[in-house]
Design a protein around this motif. Structure first.
Motif, short mmCIF file in Angstrom:
data_model
loop_
_atom_site.label_atom_id
_atom_site.label_comp_id
_atom_site.label_asym_id
_atom_site.label_seq_id
_atom_site.Cartn_x
_atom_site.Cartn_y
_atom_site.Cartn_z
N VAL A 222 0.70 -1.31 -0.09
CA VAL A 222 0.04 -0.06 0.05
C VAL A 222 0.76 1.29 -0.09
O VAL A 222 0.70 2.04 -0.75
N CYS A 223 2.02 1.16 0.68
CA CYS A 223 2.93 2.38 0.73
C CYS A 223 3.43 2.70 -0.31
O CYS A 223 3.80 3.92 -1.00
N ILE A 224 4.04 1.54 -1.02
CA ILE A 224 4.61 1.69 -2.53
C ILE A 224 3.69 2.28 -3.65
O ILE A 224 3.99 3.24 -4.22
N PHE A 225 2.41 2.03 -3.32
CA PHE A 225 1.14 2.47 -4.29
C PHE A 225 0.97 3.85 -4.20
O PHE A 225 0.86 4.55 -4.95
N ILE A 226 0.84 3.98 -2.78
CA ILE A 226 0.69 5.67 -2.41
C ILE A 226 1.76 6.27 -2.98
O ILE A 226 1.52 7.54 -3.44
N SER A 227 3.32 6.03 -2.76
CA SER A 227 4.15 6.76 -3.01
C SER A 227 4.15 7.05 -4.47
O SER A 227 4.47 7.96 -5.02
N PHE A 228 3.94 5.88 -5.40
CA PHE A 228 3.75 5.99 -6.90
C PHE A 228 2.74 7.03 -7.17
O PHE A 228 3.01 7.96 -8.20
N ILE A 229 1.45 7.06 -6.74
CA ILE A 229 0.40 7.99 -6.84
C ILE A 229 0.77 9.54 -6.56
O ILE A 229 0.57 10.35 -7.44
N GLN A 230 1.47 9.59 -5.38
CA GLN A 230 1.93 10.81 -5.15
C GLN A 230 3.16 11.46 -6.08
O GLN A 230 3.21 12.74 -6.07
N ASN A 231 3.78 10.48 -6.58
CA ASN A 231 4.79 11.32 -7.61
C ASN A 231 4.56 10.87 -9.01
O ASN A 231 5.44 10.72 -9.79
N SER A 232 3.41 10.49 -9.15
CA SER A 232 2.81 10.25 -10.59
C SER A 232 2.93 11.38 -11.56
O SER A 232 3.39 11.09 -12.92
N SER A 233 3.23 12.40 -11.07
CA SER A 233 3.26 13.84 -12.16
C SER A 233 4.90 13.73 -12.71
O SER A 233 5.05 14.19 -13.72
N SER A 234 5.66 13.00 -12.10
CA SER A 234 7.18 13.03 -12.52
C SER A 234 7.06 11.53 -13.37
O SER A 234 8.23 11.32 -14.05
N PHE A 235 6.17 10.88 -13.55
CA PHE A 235 6.47 9.40 -14.02
C PHE A 235 6.55 9.57 -15.50
O PHE A 235 5.76 10.40 -16.37
N ASP A 236 7.74 8.93 -16.17
CA ASP A 236 7.84 9.22 -17.60
C ASP A 236 7.89 7.78 -18.32
O ASP A 236 8.89 6.94 -17.96
N PRO A 237 6.76 7.38 -19.08
CA PRO A 237 6.58 6.28 -19.66
C PRO A 237 7.90 5.97 -20.55
O PRO A 237 8.07 4.61 -20.93
N SER A 238 8.88 6.89 -21.13
CA SER A 238 9.70 6.48 -21.75
C SER A 238 11.08 5.78 -21.29
O SER A 238 11.72 5.24 -21.76
N LYS A 239 10.98 5.82 -19.66
CA LYS A 239 12.04 5.15 -19.03
C LYS A 239 11.63 3.66 -18.83
O LYS A 239 12.51 3.02 -18.43
N ILE A 240 10.66 3.22 -19.36
CA ILE A 240 10.09 1.87 -19.08
C ILE A 240 11.16 1.10 -19.86
O ILE A 240 11.17 1.11 -21.41
N MET A 241 11.83 0.12 -19.62
CA MET A 241 12.75 -0.89 -20.11
C MET A 241 11.84 -2.26 -20.02
O MET A 241 11.88 -2.66 -19.15
N TRP A 242 11.47 -2.58 -21.21
CA TRP A 242 10.51 -3.90 -21.44
C TRP A 242 11.56 -4.86 -21.44
O TRP A 242 11.38 -5.99 -20.97
N LEU A 243 12.80 -4.82 -21.98
CA LEU A 243 13.72 -5.77 -22.17
C LEU A 243 15.08 -5.02 -22.38
O LEU A 243 15.35 -4.38 -23.06
N ARG A 244 15.91 -5.61 -21.17
CA ARG A 244 17.35 -4.93 -21.18
C ARG A 244 18.19 -5.71 -21.99
O ARG A 244 18.77 -6.40 -21.59
N GLU A 245 18.12 -5.22 -23.25
CA GLU A 245 18.95 -6.11 -24.29
C GLU A 245 20.74 -5.94 -23.83
O GLU A 245 21.38 -6.70 -24.31
N ASP A 246 21.01 -4.91 -22.87
CA ASP A 246 22.44 -4.60 -22.63
C ASP A 246 22.66 -5.33 -21.38
O ASP A 246 23.95 -5.28 -20.99
N ASN A 247 21.95 -6.05 -20.87
CA ASN A 247 21.93 -6.80 -19.58
C ASN A 247 21.25 -8.05 -19.91
O ASN A 247 20.70 -8.75 -18.71
#
Length: 451
Positions: A222-247
């Protein structure tokens, strides 16, 4: 035609049997009229489905799940979520293999008992099933694997205890330069305080701490979910790495540490023994609901933890937070981990004493307890790499318990019932999971991202 008196002379208990059957049928009819709400939220009795589901969930869900968001950061979110689904399916199939062999073995034992009039006990433990299938030598292999698995879990608990208590202590403005010193001081303090509790022969009263663990995990989620909601304004979908080809080298390690979160198979036999009307169908309901619940919780934790921090996600997700709410979570986890050691040490000690045939020796009882405590504390202080421990537990020792041993038992006891496609499919499963699991366990000791 026999008269009633003649029938009673042949079977004087016939009326009692009919009365018993009628009573059971009436109870079943009353149960069928219970509403979904009553079945779900009503009083929880021993041997009920809900109690069995909760017990299974409590065994599987633990500190290992706190590494899942970091798995997404290491290998990519798509890989992390895929391994949660794959691990859930593998764990569920393993339960099917174990229960299928157990129920069939019980039927065989019952037939032998009827033919030979020899009283035989049903299979009530994992070890008894191993012995039934392959004899005492294979049981020794199983027991050695379990001894190292439980010992590894105890080491992991102590590593996390020291880490969490240090983070709580930091709030008292302790000099960060003392962190390495605290690891040794904390390890010794843990040993001194925990040793008397570990000497207890009966740790049944400590079982409530496992239930408390589930509440703490929900609190963290619950705390992790609330923290995500509180900081959702800084959420950047372009940072999502679906597959780390370099790792890509992290993929086997991601599987190994993820699989660790679905290991609870040592408990399914006690659950079967306590469950009322322990049919294959009722056991399947328990497995399906427990595994589904675990997968949903794990997936939510991975997604929201990773979305909050992305490339800054730490190996243990709550280490990424320093608010008062997470300080409470770390303190609560430390409290639970403190008692998790004696709870797990008890069966480990019993297995070792049993192999030494010293179950009733008090000096050996104390000596083995002290040896386990000192050796595990020393390893936790010298090698505090929790993700390496998770990889070893999930990719090697846990994989043997969940896939390797059940697989070879299933192939032997069910060979005549399997088609060639099913038979070779299980073999392929054993080989494939062993390759990725063992390689993940090995690589985890060298290249996994360290705290």
């Amino acid at each position: 035609m026999k008269t009633a008196d003649e029938r009673n002379q042949i079977n004087p208990n016939e009326d009692n049997v009919q009365t018993f059957v009628s009573t059971v049928s009436a109870q079943e009819r009353r149960t069928q009229h219970h509403t979904w709400f009553v079945r779900t939220f009503g009083p929880m009795n021993k041997g009920s489905l809900r109690q069995s589901i909760i017990a299974l969930i409590c065994t599987a869900m633990g500190s290992g799940m706190l590494s899942f968001p970091h798995n997404a950061e290491c290998s990519g979110l798509a890989v992390g979520l895929s391994f949660i689904i794959i691990s859930a399916l593998l764990s569920r199939f393993s339960m099917h293999m174990l229960m299928k062999c157990t129920f069939d073995a019980d039927k065989t034992e019952s037939l032998e008992e009827a033919d030979s009039l020899i009283e035989r006990s049903k299979i009530n433990t994992y070890g008894e099933l191993v012995t039934y299938a392959y004899g005492d030598k294979m049981k020794i292999v199983y027991e050695i694997n379990m001894i190292f698995y439980i010992a590894g879990a105890i080491i992991g608990y102590q590593i996390l205890f020291i880490s969490f208590t240090w983070q709580v202590a930091e709030q008292l403005h302790i000099n960060p330069d003392y962190k390495d010193d605290y690891r040794y001081i904390g390890g010794v303090a843990f040993l001194i305080l925990n040793f008397p509790i570990s000497l207890l022969r009966d740790v049944y009263s400590l079982r409530y701490f496992t239930h408390l663990q589930i509440l703490v995990i929900f609190y963290i989620l619950v705390c992790i979910f609330i923290s995500f909601i509180q900081n959702s304004s800084s959420f950047d979908p372009s940072k999502i790495m679906w597959l780390r080809e370099d790792n890509l080298i992290c993929i086997p390690q991601t599987f190994a540490s993820t699989f660790f979160g679905f290991i609870c198979h040592q408990l399914i036999f006690p659950i079967r023994s306590e469950l009322r009307s322990a049919t294959f169908k009722r056991m399947s309901k328990i497995f399906n609901r427990a595994i589904l619940f675990e997968a949903i919780i794990y997936g939510g934790l991975m997604v929201f933890g990773y979305f909050r921090w992305f490339e800054l996600t730490k190996p243990i997700i709550i280490d990424s937070y320093d608010s008062i709410y997470f300080i409470v979570a770390k303190g609560s986890m430390s409290f639970i981990l403190f008692f998790a050691v004696p709870i797990n040490l008890n069966p480990l000690r019993f297995m070792i004493l049993q192999k030494m045939q010293k179950e009733k020796s008090k000096p050996f009882y104390v000596g083995i307890t002290l040896f386990i405590q000192i050796s595990s504390a020393a390893i936790a202080m010298i090698y505090p790499q929790i993700n390496s421990v998770f990889s070893l537990l999930g990719g090697f020792l846990g994989l043997n318990t969940v896939i390797g041993i059940p697989g070879v038992i299933y192939l032997k006891l069910q060979r005549r019932k399997l088609t060639n496609l099913q038979f070779y499919g299980v073999i392929f499963l054993l080989i494939g999971t062993s390759i990725i699991g063992y390689s993940g366990a090995l690589l985890g000791q060298f290249s996994f991202a360290k705290p």
